[in-house]
Scaffold this motif. Structure first.
Motif, PDB file in Angstrom:
ATOM      1  N   TYR A   1       0.851  -1.340   0.176  1.00 38.85           N
ATOM      2  CA  TYR A   1      -0.147  -0.158  -0.150  1.00 38.85           C
ATOM      3  C   TYR A   1       0.724   1.279   0.067  1.00 38.85           C
ATOM      4  CZ  TYR A   1       1.118   0.108   4.924  1.00 38.85           C
ATOM      5  OH  TYR A   1       1.797   0.308   6.294  1.00 38.85           O
ATOM      6  N   GLY A   2       2.092   1.235  -0.096  1.00 35.62           N
ATOM      7  CA  GLY A   2       3.091   2.351   0.028  1.00 35.62           C
ATOM      8  C   GLY A   2       3.425   2.951  -1.288  1.00 35.62           C
ATOM      9  N   TYR A   3       2.086   3.684  -1.716  1.00 34.05           N
ATOM     10  CA  TYR A   3       2.267   4.415  -3.177  1.00 34.05           C
ATOM     11  C   TYR A   3       1.261   5.594  -3.079  1.00 34.05           C
ATOM     12  CZ  TYR A   3      -2.217   1.961  -4.282  1.00 34.05           C
ATOM     13  OH  TYR A   3      -3.355   1.362  -4.133  1.00 34.05           O
ATOM     14  N   ASP A   4       1.353   6.553  -4.123  1.00 31.11           N
ATOM     15  CA  ASP A   4       0.601   7.668  -3.987  1.00 31.11           C
ATOM     16  C   ASP A   4      -0.828   7.261  -4.445  1.00 31.11           C
ATOM     17  OD1 ASP A   4      -0.690  10.012  -4.271  1.00 31.11           O
ATOM     18  OD2 ASP A   4       0.829  10.907  -5.226  1.00 31.11           O
ATOM     19  N   HIS A   5      -1.797   7.144  -3.547  1.00 29.68           N
ATOM     20  CA  HIS A   5      -3.204   6.548  -3.936  1.00 29.68           C
ATOM     21  C   HIS A   5      -3.914   7.741  -4.592  1.00 29.68           C
ATOM     22  CE1 HIS A   5      -3.235   3.108  -1.161  1.00 29.68           C
ATOM     23  NE2 HIS A   5      -2.370   3.604  -0.694  1.00 29.68           N
ATOM     24  N   THR A   6      -3.446   8.899  -5.085  1.00 30.48           N
ATOM     25  CA  THR A   6      -4.442   9.927  -5.819  1.00 30.48           C
ATOM     26  C   THR A   6      -3.702   9.715  -7.000  1.00 30.48           C
ATOM     27  OG1 THR A   6      -2.399  11.410  -5.340  1.00 30.48           O
ATOM     28  CG2 THR A   6      -4.321  11.526  -3.750  1.00 30.48           C
ATOM     29  N   LEU A   7      -2.597   9.077  -7.658  1.00 35.76           N
ATOM     30  CA  LEU A   7      -2.059   8.780  -8.585  1.00 35.76           C
ATOM     31  C   LEU A   7      -2.297   7.384  -9.291  1.00 35.76           C
ATOM     32  CD1 LEU A   7       1.311  10.574  -8.519  1.00 35.76           C
ATOM     33  CD2 LEU A   7      -0.672  11.523  -9.493  1.00 35.76           C
ATOM     34  N   TYR A   8      -2.379   6.244  -8.561  1.00 37.69           N
ATOM     35  CA  TYR A   8      -2.700   5.085  -8.920  1.00 37.69           C
ATOM     36  C   TYR A   8      -3.596   4.261  -8.498  1.00 37.69           C
ATOM     37  CZ  TYR A   8       2.517   6.204 -10.012  1.00 37.69           C
ATOM     38  OH  TYR A   8       3.748   6.668 -10.518  1.00 37.69           O
ATOM     39  N   LYS A   9      -4.197   3.503  -9.224  1.00 38.57           N
ATOM     40  CA  LYS A   9      -5.322   2.648  -8.829  1.00 38.57           C
ATOM     41  C   LYS A   9      -4.926   1.241  -8.866  1.00 38.57           C
ATOM     42  CE  LYS A   9      -7.652   6.270  -7.488  1.00 38.57           C
ATOM     43  NZ  LYS A   9      -8.024   6.629  -6.285  1.00 38.57           N
ATOM     44  N   TYR A  10      -4.854   0.406  -8.016  1.00 38.27           N
ATOM     45  CA  TYR A  10      -4.334  -1.069  -8.041  1.00 38.27           C
ATOM     46  C   TYR A  10      -5.912  -2.153  -7.588  1.00 38.27           C
ATOM     47  CZ  TYR A  10       0.102   0.533  -9.053  1.00 38.27           C
ATOM     48  OH  TYR A  10       1.253   1.187  -9.652  1.00 38.27           O
TER      49      TYR A  10
ATOM     50  N   TYR B   1       4.544   6.421  12.764  1.00 38.70           N
ATOM     51  CA  TYR B   1       5.923   6.361  12.181  1.00 38.70           C
ATOM     52  C   TYR B   1       6.008   5.496  10.928  1.00 38.70           C
ATOM     53  CZ  TYR B   1       6.384   2.340  14.920  1.00 38.70           C
ATOM     54  OH  TYR B   1       6.022   1.077  15.758  1.00 38.70           O
ATOM     55  N   GLN B   2       7.096   5.760  10.229  1.00 38.63           N
ATOM     56  CA  GLN B   2       7.664   4.890   9.034  1.00 38.63           C
ATOM     57  C   GLN B   2       8.773   4.187   9.398  1.00 38.63           C
ATOM     58  OE1 GLN B   2       6.948   6.905   5.117  1.00 38.63           O
ATOM     59  NE2 GLN B   2       5.845   8.451   6.151  1.00 38.63           N
ATOM     60  N   ARG B   3       8.680   2.690   9.590  1.00 35.13           N
ATOM     61  CA  ARG B   3       9.993   1.996   9.411  1.00 35.13           C
ATOM     62  C   ARG B   3      10.421   1.686   8.087  1.00 35.13           C
ATOM     63  NH1 ARG B   3      13.775   0.304   8.362  1.00 35.13           N
ATOM     64  NH2 ARG B   3      15.116  -1.534   9.039  1.00 35.13           N
ATOM     65  N   TRP B   4       9.584   1.789   6.974  1.00 36.48           N
ATOM     66  CA  TRP B   4      10.038   1.628   5.731  1.00 36.48           C
ATOM     67  C   TRP B   4       9.351   3.128   4.946  1.00 36.48           C
ATOM     68  CZ3 TRP B   4      13.686  -1.384   5.191  1.00 36.48           C
ATOM     69  CH2 TRP B   4      14.170  -2.587   6.063  1.00 36.48           C
ATOM     70  N   TYR B   5      10.052   3.414   4.188  1.00 36.04           N
ATOM     71  CA  TYR B   5       9.398   4.859   3.306  1.00 36.04           C
ATOM     72  C   TYR B   5       8.178   4.552   2.665  1.00 36.04           C
ATOM     73  CZ  TYR B   5       9.189   8.501   0.047  1.00 36.04           C
ATOM     74  OH  TYR B   5       8.409  10.057  -0.574  1.00 36.04           O
ATOM     75  N   ASN B   6       7.253   5.201   2.878  1.00 42.56           N
ATOM     76  CA  ASN B   6       5.720   5.205   2.329  1.00 42.56           C
ATOM     77  C   ASN B   6       5.011   4.122   3.068  1.00 42.56           C
ATOM     78  OD1 ASN B   6       5.749   7.140   0.626  1.00 42.56           O
ATOM     79  ND2 ASN B   6       5.755   6.126  -1.266  1.00 42.56           N
ATOM     80  N   TYR B   7       5.239   3.597   4.250  1.00 47.07           N
ATOM     81  CA  TYR B   7       4.497   2.851   5.002  1.00 47.07           C
ATOM     82  C   TYR B   7       4.300   3.271   6.268  1.00 47.07           C
ATOM     83  CZ  TYR B   7       4.623  -0.723   1.163  1.00 47.07           C
ATOM     84  OH  TYR B   7       4.404  -1.261  -0.267  1.00 47.07           O
ATOM     85  N   PRO B   8       3.505   4.155   6.568  1.00 49.19           N
ATOM     86  CA  PRO B   8       3.208   4.568   8.086  1.00 49.19           C
ATOM     87  C   PRO B   8       2.403   3.352   8.927  1.00 49.19           C
ATOM     88  CG  PRO B   8       1.428   5.310   6.409  1.00 49.19           C
ATOM     89  CD  PRO B   8       2.585   4.671   5.686  1.00 49.19           C
ATOM     90  N   VAL B   9       2.693   3.230   9.938  1.00 58.01           N
ATOM     91  CA  VAL B   9       1.986   2.232  10.808  1.00 58.01           C
ATOM     92  C   VAL B   9       0.602   2.634  11.308  1.00 58.01           C
ATOM     93  CG1 VAL B   9       4.006   1.019  11.513  1.00 58.01           C
ATOM     94  CG2 VAL B   9       3.239   2.735  12.726  1.00 58.01           C
TER      95      VAL B   9
END
Length: 548
Positions: free
Chosen positions: A180-189, A527-535
């Motif tokens: 889920y670590g992507y820009d949800h306004t630009l991509y639809k999966y 926080y984010q342990r990995w970039y684009n992945y907030p807990v």
């Protein structure tokens, strides 16, 4: 004349009684004189003569008994992998279950979080023993596809003969994540395109001696088979065979030897370009160990064949007590091969995309430090290390697309100046507090400008306190510094790090039922342990425990 008469009269008077007695004895002969003694006869043994022993001093026992202890460490610190932080900041419950053979733990929390855990034991523990474990948890976050679930089932068993133990285990795990670590306004999966479902089946069996044999050799050969897969993308199977043995001489000198074969096959499917890899490591590890009052010395070498490339790893360390054996000085030169299989790498970062190669990491560590045991409850350990790596895997976002997946970028060489300290205070089973601090300073990184995804500093602490006979209070703290990450066009940045405080309690209602409550991520720090992945934020779980 008169004197003469007196003398004659005196002389005659002296003999007259004698004459009368003699005359009486001769005249009466009718009866004999008899003496009769009347008494009951009682036989009596003669008194025995006692043998008097003289006391002597016992000879002093000069034999030196060497006791071997194997105390598990309170904290686990991996050589280079940061501890994985899942999307849900939920710590596994570690409530004491002493004396509990069977239990079921159920609960529910926000983020639609069901929780279940159970343990069952069978057998008398003398001839046979079977244990069954299981746990399940899942959650749904506020971001689309910010969902995950974990299922673990495991069975272990042992059969005891007079001198040996035959043991084995079987385990099934299924961990589901989403990219889920992507820009949800630009991509639809769709859900299927971002699904990361890891499944594994692990079988293990072995034989070890439980009592000394005639040869005095302790042995523990065992084999483990593992089947791992990522749905519709790849499979990875491994077979590990290990045969360690040791023999102790004079309670102070131990000879050890171990042979290990670790073979892995990796293959992808339904991808644009499918690949097949093999990753085999064979090790032979002879060593000696000298255990003396003044020091403990372990010395050995480990010839290793890493995919047909031979190398020799050091295995030397020493511990020496000082200051009335309160402090121990420790130093060592050790090495190991860390297999970078896809399963091992996804245990660190579950958002990793399929890999195209498996380069194992060679790690050589020089370290020195101290250990201390103060009073009966406090233990302390501090160590400084210089570690060199070959083929250190680093985690970077997939900069060729939308950042949602991670790839591996190997550093052919890298160094780490590490400082580690941990302490524990344990008072029986009523109060326990542990903490650990690790600082990493990565330098000399080749093929990469930074140690992508590696945590520079981490602090962990844990508290378990039976405040009352029926009330257990617990708390856990995890804080870490942000790791560097890579963006497009070689732009780099550093995450801000985070802190996660969890607390909970367990109240014993009666012998069978208990109630529990867990508060996770109390600071509500996404926080984010990995970039684009907030807990997740604050998470509350509550439920009951049934013991039988």
């Amino acid at each position: 004349m008169q004197r003469v008469q007196y003398f004659i009269l005196f002389f005659g008077s002296c003999f007259s009684p004698v004459a009368s007695c003699a005359q009486k004895g001769t005249s009466d002969t009718s009866h004999k004189q008899v003496v009769e003694i009347i008494s009951s006869y009682k036989p009596v043994l003669r008194n025995a003569v006692k043998i008097n022993f003289s006391a002597t001093n016992l000879n002093a026992d000069t034999s030196h008994v060497k006791l071997q202890y194997n105390i598990p460490s309170q904290n686990l610190f991996y050589t280079y992998q940061p501890l994985p932080v899942k999307p849900l900041a939920l710590q596994m419950d570690t409530a004491l279950e002493l004396g509990t053979r069977n239990f079921v733990k159920l609960g529910f929390g926000n983020y639609s979080t069901p929780y279940a855990k159970g343990g069952f034991s069978f057998g008398d523990g003398k001839k046979s023993l079977i244990n069954l474990y299981g746990n399940y948890i899942s959650s749904q976050g506020n971001i689309q596809y910010q969902d995950y679930s974990q299922l673990n089932l495991k069975a272990t068993g042992s059969y005891f003969t007079p001198k040996n133990e035959i043991y084995g285990s079987a385990g099934i795990t299924q961990n589901t994540y989403n990219l889920y670590g992507y820009d949800h306004t630009l991509y639809k999966y769709s859900k299927d395109s971002v699904l990361q479902r890891f499944s594994s089946l692990t079988l293990m069996g072995g034989l070890r001696n439980t009592k000394p044999n005639e040869s005095g050799v302790n042995y523990d050969p065992h084999v483990q088979i593992n089947f791992f897969s990522l749905q519709n993308k790849l499979t990875e199977n491994s077979v590990v065979v290990e045969a360690p043995a040791e023999k102790t001489f004079d309670n102070s000198f131990t000879l050890k030897v171990s042979a290990k074969e670790d073979a892995t096959t990796y293959s992808t499917q339904y991808l644009t370009q499918n690949i097949r890899l093999t990753n085999n490591v064979f090790q032979l590890a002879p060593s000696i160990e000298i255990d003396d009052d003044r020091f403990t010395l372990h010395g050995g070498i480990t010839p290793t064949w890493d995919n047909n490339q031979s190398t020799i790893l050091p295995d030397i360390y020493i511990e020496a007590p000082v200051k009335n054996k309160i402090f121990l000085i420790q130093a060592g030169w050790v090495g190991q091969i860390i297999k970078n299989t896809y399963q091992n790498l996804t245990n660190v970062n579950p958002y990793l995309l399929p890999i195209t190669s498996e380069l194992n990491t060679k790690e050589i560590e020089f370290y020195a430090g101290i250990k201390a045991t103060i009073s009966k409850h406090f233990n302390f350990n501090a160590k400084a290390s210089f570690i060199s790596y070959n083929n250190l895997p680093l985690f970077i976002n997939d900069t060729t697309s939308d950042y949602k997946g991670f790839t591996i970028s190997n550093a052919s060489k890298a160094n780490d100046l590490r400082i580690h300290a941990d302490m524990s205070f344990i008072s029986q089973d009523k109060f326990t507090i542990t903490s650990g601090l690790t600082i990493n300073g990565y330098t000399g990184i080749q093929n990469n400008s930074h140690a992508w995804g590696m945590i520079p500093i981490q602090f962990d602490a844990s508290l378990r306190w039976w405040a009352y006979k029926r009330l257990l209070i617990k708390a856990d703290l995890n804080a870490f510094g942000g790791a560097p990450y890579l963006l497009k066009k070689d732009v780099s940045n550093t995450l801000s790090g985070g802190s996660d405080l969890s607390a909970g309690m367990e109240f014993v209602i009666n012998k069978k039922f208990s109630a529990w409550l867990d508060l996770n991520n109390i600071f509500n720090n996404t926080y984010q342990r990995w970039y684009n992945y907030p807990v997740y934020g604050l998470n509350v779980l509550a439920g009951v425990i049934y013991k039988f």
